[in-house]
Scaffold this active site. Structure first.
Site, PDB file in Angstrom:
ATOM      1  NE  ARG A 147      -3.601  -2.422   2.773  1.00  0.00           N
ATOM      2  CZ  ARG A 147      -3.199  -3.428   3.616  1.00  0.00           C
ATOM      3  NH1 ARG A 147      -2.015  -3.615   3.958  1.00  0.00           N
ATOM      4  NH2 ARG A 147      -4.247  -4.224   3.664  1.00  0.00           N
ATOM      5  CE  LYS A 171      -6.476  -1.044   4.860  1.00  0.00           C
ATOM      6  NZ  LYS A 171      -7.937  -1.103   4.129  1.00  0.00           N
ATOM      7  CG  HIS A 243      -4.081   1.501  -3.371  1.00  0.00           C
ATOM      8  ND1 HIS A 243      -2.879   1.831  -2.660  1.00  0.00           N
ATOM      9  CD2 HIS A 243      -4.873   1.126  -2.184  1.00  0.00           C
ATOM     10  CE1 HIS A 243      -2.902   1.787  -1.105  1.00  0.00           C
ATOM     11  NE2 HIS A 243      -4.138   1.370  -1.076  1.00  0.00           N
ATOM     12  NE  ARG A 246      -3.027  -3.026  -1.569  1.00  0.00           N
ATOM     13  CZ  ARG A 246      -2.683  -3.990  -0.569  1.00  0.00           C
ATOM     14  NH1 ARG A 246      -1.242  -4.250  -0.694  1.00  0.00           N
ATOM     15  NH2 ARG A 246      -3.443  -4.810   0.140  1.00  0.00           N
ATOM     16  CG  HIS A 269      -6.335  -8.382   0.931  1.00  0.00           C
ATOM     17  ND1 HIS A 269      -6.473  -8.698  -0.281  1.00  0.00           N
ATOM     18  CD2 HIS A 269      -5.926  -7.186   0.977  1.00  0.00           C
ATOM     19  CE1 HIS A 269      -6.408  -7.513  -0.988  1.00  0.00           C
ATOM     20  NE2 HIS A 269      -6.170  -6.555  -0.298  1.00  0.00           N
ATOM     21  CE1 TYR A 278      -6.562  -6.228  -6.750  1.00  0.00           C
ATOM     22  CE2 TYR A 278      -6.540  -7.471  -5.065  1.00  0.00           C
ATOM     23  CZ  TYR A 278      -6.403  -6.282  -5.735  1.00  0.00           C
ATOM     24  OH  TYR A 278      -6.168  -4.956  -5.028  1.00  0.00           O
TER      25      TYR A 278
END
Length: 297
Positions: A147, A171, A243, A246, A269, A278
């Site tokens: 990110r 995160k 992004h 990414r 994730h 994706y």
């Protein structure tokens, strides 16, 4: 006062949950809107007096303002977390958000670059210290799928070139180890040995891996400005976001047969359903290619 409980909640998120500044800003924005609505409708006594009907009124107001489904869903999530905190702290025993359903989001496939477009974007002429930095940054992004917030937070000590990996914190401050390819390693070594020391100048206590022309840590806005400029130079007409590389990283891995679980781990994730978007991108691209090139499509 209603505000005091919200301030306590922010303190809890920052200290006990260790949330990033970006996530905290989202909570603050959502709950400030929520609090203002309650004040405007004379619901300023205690949180015990807030009902499900009050929350629904707030959500309908957001809808009338033209807010997206994603924005409304985020507000609901923030409100739920806040009311759960109130119960946990025994400020109230009432959770009016309990049975409020989150609206179904329209699945929007992320915009990605083709392999040719990535190659064009990465063809950076390294004739200045800043261009050497830019080359290293974009090669690292495409090699790892970091990110942008993770990229600009990197310190030199997070880079382990001899062992071929980068250590980052995603995160919720979750640590992950992401492997580096030989190409990214080469340009990172070049940046560190030939450009970074010159850029930090007298600011030699700066730990940041990527710095601006003043020798300070590069900001998200600074990176975005660089990316837009390089996109124009490469003649890429697609709308690009911070992004985009990414998204392209993940899609190209899956198109070339990478395991979904491994891609999930590299992207950081928590839920594999986030990564699965994706796979829909690769199917959509396959369909487009079929329609374009098959004689009977």
């Amino acid at each position: 006062m209603l505000e005091y409980a919200i301030e306590d909640f922010f303190h809890f998120l920052r200290i006990e949950r260790g949330l990033s500044d970006n996530t905290l800003s989202s909570y603050k924005r959502d709950l400030t809107n929520y609090l203002q609505y309650m004040k405007d409708h004379d619901k300023t006594a205690t949180w015990d007096k807030i009902s499900r009907t009050d929350i629904m009124g707030f959500l309908y107001m957001l809808k009338d303002q033209g807010k997206s489904t994603a924005t409304i869903s985020r507000h609901i999530s923030s409100i739920r977390s806040f009311h759960q905190f109130l119960i946990r702290e025994q400020i109230t025993s009432n959770d009016p958000s309990l049975h409020i359903e989150t609206p179904k989001k329209d699945r929007k496939l992320p915009d990605i670059l083709s392999q040719d477009e990535v190659d064009r974007l990465l063809e950076i002429k390294m004739n200045t210290k800043l261009s050497v930095r830019n080359k290293a940054m974009l090669e690292l992004l495409y090699a790892t799928g970091l990110r942008v917030s993770e990229l600009i937070s990197l310190n030199v000590s997070d880079l382990h070139l001899m062992m071929g990996f980068v250590q980052c914190f995603g995160k919720g401050s979750k640590e992950r180890i992401v492997p580096l390819g030989d190409t990214a390693k080469h340009y990172l070594e070049k940046y560190i040995s030939e450009a970074r020391d010159s850029l930090i100048k007298k600011n030699n206590r700066e730990d940041a891996l990527f710095v601006n022309q003043h020798g300070r840590r590069l900001t998200r806005q600074g990176f975005w400005k660089i990316l837009k400029g390089l996109t124009l130079e490469a003649g890429i007409l697609k709308t690009i976001t911070p992004h985009t590389l990414r998204h392209s990283f993940a899609t190209h891995l899956l198109e070339n047969g990478a395991d979904l679980r491994l891609v999930q781990e590299m992207l950081g994730h928590a839920d594999i359903s986030t990564t699965q978007v994706y796979t829909h991108v690769t199917k959509a691209r396959l369909k487009d290619m079929y329609q374009s090139y098959h004689p009977r499509a």
